[in-house]
Design an enzyme around this catalytic site. Structure first.
Site, PDB file in Angstrom:
ATOM      1  N   SER A 160     -10.837  -0.532   3.493  1.00 33.76           N
ATOM      2  CA  SER A 160      -9.973  -0.919   4.612  1.00 33.76           C
ATOM      3  C   SER A 160      -9.272   0.313   5.169  1.00 33.76           C
ATOM      4  O   SER A 160      -8.552   0.993   4.447  1.00 33.76           O
ATOM      5  CB  SER A 160      -8.936  -1.952   4.157  1.00 33.76           C
ATOM      6  OG  SER A 160      -9.576  -3.109   3.677  1.00 33.76           O
ATOM      7  N   ARG A 178       0.839  -1.207   0.000  1.00 29.60           N
ATOM      8  CA  ARG A 178       0.000   0.000   0.000  1.00 29.60           C
ATOM      9  C   ARG A 178       0.872   1.254   0.000  1.00 29.60           C
ATOM     10  O   ARG A 178       0.608   2.224   0.694  1.00 29.60           O
ATOM     11  CB  ARG A 178      -0.953   0.008   1.206  1.00 29.60           C
ATOM     12  CG  ARG A 178      -1.857  -1.193   1.297  1.00 29.60           C
ATOM     13  CD  ARG A 178      -2.788  -1.302   0.096  1.00 29.60           C
ATOM     14  NE  ARG A 178      -3.528  -2.562   0.155  1.00 29.60           N
ATOM     15  CZ  ARG A 178      -3.171  -3.671  -0.473  1.00 29.60           C
ATOM     16  NH1 ARG A 178      -2.073  -3.671  -1.244  1.00 29.60           N
ATOM     17  NH2 ARG A 178      -3.884  -4.765  -0.390  1.00 29.60           N
ATOM     18  N   GLU A 190      -4.565   3.626   6.241  1.00 30.38           N
ATOM     19  CA  GLU A 190      -4.335   3.662   4.807  1.00 30.38           C
ATOM     20  C   GLU A 190      -4.709   5.003   4.178  1.00 30.38           C
ATOM     21  O   GLU A 190      -3.987   5.496   3.320  1.00 30.38           O
ATOM     22  CB  GLU A 190      -5.142   2.544   4.124  1.00 30.38           C
ATOM     23  CG  GLU A 190      -4.577   1.141   4.314  1.00 30.38           C
ATOM     24  CD  GLU A 190      -5.183   0.136   3.352  1.00 30.38           C
ATOM     25  OE1 GLU A 190      -5.764   0.564   2.333  1.00 30.38           O
ATOM     26  OE2 GLU A 190      -5.085  -1.074   3.611  1.00 30.38           O
TER      27      GLU A 190
END
Length: 355
Positions: free
Chosen positions: A255, A164, A351
């Site tokens: 998420s 990520r 994130e």
């Protein structure tokens, strides 16, 4: 090039947080960026590149000039003996692009179906799901330097892909002496580069990427141990729709936390105290833990802070129950981080970009 003033951003962020952009410009081509540069549109206020708004938390009105990327286009641009090279404009919807590649007979992205956002935002986050990450199918991209107007091309190594992560999420120098960053750019490109187009190398000899419990359950349900790319696409959509809220109905950013990676020794210590911890051993000997399981174990599923809450079906997802502010979302996120750290000694990393 028209720069709009005081533009509501609620429809442009998947959390549905109410905020405004002091100024916003819609970017449909490189010429639009050049026109803005000629007018010195961002001056000293800086700028913020906005794709689909699926990975941001707005904690107030946005003062930098917002560049809303709307560059379109999808095409097969080249072939090699082993791959179809497919290109998409940065403003294309990611899921629609994945569906299009399958319809054209170019499989390889099906495991990443229904990931929210745009094609241009996908390399920034190095999106991934069910055993496939963007970097596994990436060929190259074109981007524009927002201060010089230069258009340049980056390959996978130059994008510095990580979990990520990418060169587009960092603004400072990158340690090019590190083996992990060998060959990468010397500087991060956060808020300096605007991605224009992305190309993918999709395999002509395709094999399904399996191995995840949710996919194995689908294989058993359908009595199929060799799914087609379209079947895998359909199954991934079904699984995600069953587990994750639709941002069009319940505001969320997917998420919210990264799955943390720990050493084998750390994992063994956690297993000794919590034998049911969900974990995945990696090839380098480290272990990835399921952040959703950690959060759930701390009792957060279904809980709320103000109008921001933890989704009842998946503790990894934070949601807007109606009228949540960015401040409430971040207060909830920080409370979850504290709980997980106090119980497991692990600090979860968000994130989304917080603005």
């Amino acid at each position: 090039m028209l720069v709009e003033k005081n533009v509501p951003l609620q429809a442009f962020n998947s959390f549905g947080v109410v905020a405004k952009a002091h100024a916003l410009a819609r970017i449909a081509s490189e010429d639009d960026v050049i026109a803005l540069m000629a007018a010195s549109a961002w001056g000293e206020g800086g700028l913020f590149v906005l794709g689909g708004g699926s990975n941001i938390v707005l904690t107030g009105d946005v003062k930098p000039l917002v560049l809303k990327v709307e560059i379109k286009g999808r095409a097969l641009v080249d072939e090699s003996p082993k791959h179809f090279i497919v290109e998409a404009g940065a403003g294309e919807n990611w899921h629609d692009f994945v569906a299009w590649t399958l319809a054209q007979g170019y499989p390889g992205l099906e495991n990443m179906a229904l990931i929210p956002g745009t094609v241009g935002a996908a390399p920034v986050q190095n999106v991934g799901a069910y055993g496939v990450e963007l970097q596994d199918r990436f060929e190259s991209l074109d981007a524009m330097d927002l201060y010089t107007g230069q258009v340049f091309t980056l390959n996978a190594a130059q994008c510095a892909f990580g979990y990520r992560d990418s060169v587009f999420k960092h603004g400072g120098p990158i340690d090019t002496n590190s083996p992990a960053n060998a060959g990468h750019l010397a500087l991060g490109l956060k808020n300096r580069a605007l991605i224009l187009r992305v190309r993918f190398a999709l395999p002509k000899v395709w094999k399904p990427v399996l191995g995840y419990a949710d996919i194995e359950k689908k294989m058993l349900e359908h009595g199929c141990d060799a799914p087609t790319a379209q079947q895998l696409f359909d199954w991934v959509c079904e699984v995600r729709q069953a587990k994750l809220p639709d941002p069009k109905r319940i505001g969320n950013a997917g998420s919210f936390f990264k799955n943390p990676t720990v050493s084998a020794e750390q994992c063994a210590d956690i297993i000794a105290r919590d034998p049911k911890v969900v974990h995945y051993r990696l090839t380098d000997g480290s272990v990835k833990l399921a952040a959703g399981w950690l959060i759930d174990s701390c009792g957060w599923r279904g809980k709320s802070v103000g109008q921001a809450g933890v989704y009842e079906k998946q503790a990894l997802v934070l949601v807007n129950r109606g009228g949540a502010t960015g401040g409430e979302v971040m207060t909830l996120a920080k409370s979850i981080q504290t709980s997980v750290y106090e119980r497991f000694g692990i600090m979860l990393e968000p994130e989304p970009v917080v603005l």
